[in-house]
Design an enzyme around this catalytic site. Sequence first.
Site, PDB file in Angstrom:
ATOM      1  N   GLU A 105      -1.126   1.867  -5.368  1.00 57.12           N
ATOM      2  CA  GLU A 105      -1.594   2.516  -4.127  1.00 57.12           C
ATOM      3  C   GLU A 105      -0.702   3.657  -3.619  1.00 57.12           C
ATOM      4  OE1 GLU A 105      -2.065  -0.780  -1.400  1.00 57.12           O
ATOM      5  OE2 GLU A 105      -3.661  -1.680  -2.590  1.00 57.12           O
ATOM      6  N   GLU A 126      -8.678  -6.226  -9.514  1.00 52.83           N
ATOM      7  CA  GLU A 126      -8.661  -7.103  -8.327  1.00 52.83           C
ATOM      8  C   GLU A 126     -10.075  -7.299  -7.791  1.00 52.83           C
ATOM      9  OE1 GLU A 126      -5.779  -5.909  -5.368  1.00 52.83           O
ATOM     10  OE2 GLU A 126      -4.397  -5.114  -6.853  1.00 52.83           O
TER      11      GLU A 126
HETATM   12  C1  HXH Z   1      -4.524  -5.182  -2.676  1.00 58.99           C
HETATM   13  N1  HXH Z   1      -4.549  -4.132  -1.719  1.00 58.99           N
HETATM   14  C2  HXH Z   1      -3.125  -5.340  -3.279  1.00 58.99           C
HETATM   15  O1  HXH Z   1      -3.005  -4.584  -4.459  1.00 58.99           O
HETATM   16  C3  HXH Z   1      -2.802  -6.785  -3.620  1.00 58.99           C
HETATM   17  O2  HXH Z   1      -1.465  -6.869  -4.040  1.00 58.99           O
HETATM   18  C4  HXH Z   1      -3.000  -7.692  -2.432  1.00 58.99           C
HETATM   19  O3  HXH Z   1      -2.699  -9.034  -2.782  1.00 58.99           O
HETATM   20  C5  HXH Z   1      -4.374  -7.562  -1.936  1.00 58.99           C
HETATM   21  C6  HXH Z   1      -5.027  -6.407  -2.076  1.00 58.99           C
HETATM   22  C7  HXH Z   1      -5.847  -3.810  -1.156  1.00 58.99           C
HETATM   23  C8  HXH Z   1      -5.732  -3.296   0.235  1.00 58.99           C
HETATM   24  C9  HXH Z   1      -6.232  -2.107   0.574  1.00 58.99           C
HETATM   25  C10 HXH Z   1      -6.113  -1.613   1.851  1.00 58.99           C
HETATM   26  C11 HXH Z   1      -5.467  -2.355   2.818  1.00 58.99           C
HETATM   27  C12 HXH Z   1      -4.954  -3.560   2.483  1.00 58.99           C
HETATM   28  C13 HXH Z   1      -5.078  -4.037   1.194  1.00 58.99           C
HETATM   29  O4  HXH Z   1      -5.262  -1.948   4.114  1.00 58.99           O
HETATM   30  C14 HXH Z   1      -6.200  -1.410   4.896  1.00 58.99           C
HETATM   31  C15 HXH Z   1      -6.683  -2.181   5.896  1.00 58.99           C
HETATM   32  C16 HXH Z   1      -7.638  -1.646   6.738  1.00 58.99           C
HETATM   33  C17 HXH Z   1      -8.094  -0.356   6.530  1.00 58.99           C
HETATM   34  C18 HXH Z   1      -7.607   0.401   5.505  1.00 58.99           C
HETATM   35  C19 HXH Z   1      -6.635  -0.129   4.684  1.00 58.99           C
END
Ligand code: HXH
Length: 359
Positions: free
Chosen positions: A158, A266
């Site tokens: 990311e 994922e």
């Molecule tokens: C993933 N991110 C990670 O790679 C993984 O390590 C984790 O366990 C779960 C998910 C996905 C993700 C994307 C955006 C985010 C949070 C997680 O945050 C946001 C929340 C609200 C709005 C925009 C982004």
Amino acid sequence: MKTKVFTLSFLIILCAGALLGQGIRSEEELPSLWQAYTDYFPIGAAVRYQSLKNHRALLEKHFNSITAENEMKFSTLQPGEGTFAFFRADEIVNFAKKNNMLVRGHTLVWHRQYPGWLFRDGAGKAAGELVLQRLETHINTVLSRYKGDVYCWDVVNEAVSDSMSEYLRRDSPWYQAVGEEYIAEAFRMAHRADPEAKLFYNDYGATRADKMAKICFLLEELLAAGVPVHGMGMQGHWDVFSPPATEIETAIRRYAALGLEVQITELDISLFRWGDKRKFITDPEELTVRLEMQAKKYEEIFRIFREYRDVITGVTFWGVADDLTWKDQEPVRGRKDLPLLFDDVEHQPKEAFWRVVNF
Ligand code: HXH
């Protein structure tokens, strides 16, 4: 007396037989997910330490690849400088080895779940050079421990921004300390530490045209500079409304055109739109409709995945069954989601499961 004992043992045998028979029958009847996909790609699941117990039977039967949901993140593996905590990660790797499963490593460089000391030096901020030194120590220690066991790594997670006016995330502590070179450096370090490992860039929103353009720009730059990147990980945190399957297909082609392997790293299909503030779907009719939409979405995307088996080298679900999913906490805290193939009550296959295995 004799008749009593006889009747009792007879009853016990009858009950045990019925129970066992039922168990065996349902086990035999259910096709194995990974076996259905042997001609295509490995089928993986993200596990938490507790799901090795809770989901053991499902894992052993349906999956031939495994990823640690949290146990290989920086803050878990190296909570204090020089203090490594491998216990939970080892447990997951040992479970995988015992069951002949592949292990995907997740993740070395991310702007979340890192330990506080990493970017600090005394009372101030650590200089870029020190941060890179610490990264190299981390990568060397972790990759040499799991050499031969972990076949691929999400090296950088990311790094690309969601904002229209920004290329890379500038609020990432990695970017702030090192500048954009942290990305190339991480891949070089990982390649030196384990030349056999397949190295991935991993991101969400990777089908959206604007973000895809930025990700492709980054990958092209890295490849042109001879940086060892081998694959693109599309996270696949999608929902029943979006993105459309056609958009997912376009993205797979685009990343593959760079000469990279593609993995869905994922996968889960939420019943909610991302920003839906409700905590449950209370209307049973609506729930039925959403579960059917989910089954259809899973069917469509797996048809595409199978079509692209030459470039897709793995599909990993972000969880095993609906009772343990990160979606219950993010992006809306306490919102009960049901995004996976097995239900939250008895781990029974959902309609979506059948659409994925029957083709
Ligand atoms: C993933 N991110 C990670 O790679 C993984 O390590 C984790 O366990 C779960 C998910 C996905 C993700 C994307 C955006 C985010 C949070 C997680 O945050 C946001 C929340 C609200 C709005 C925009 C982004």
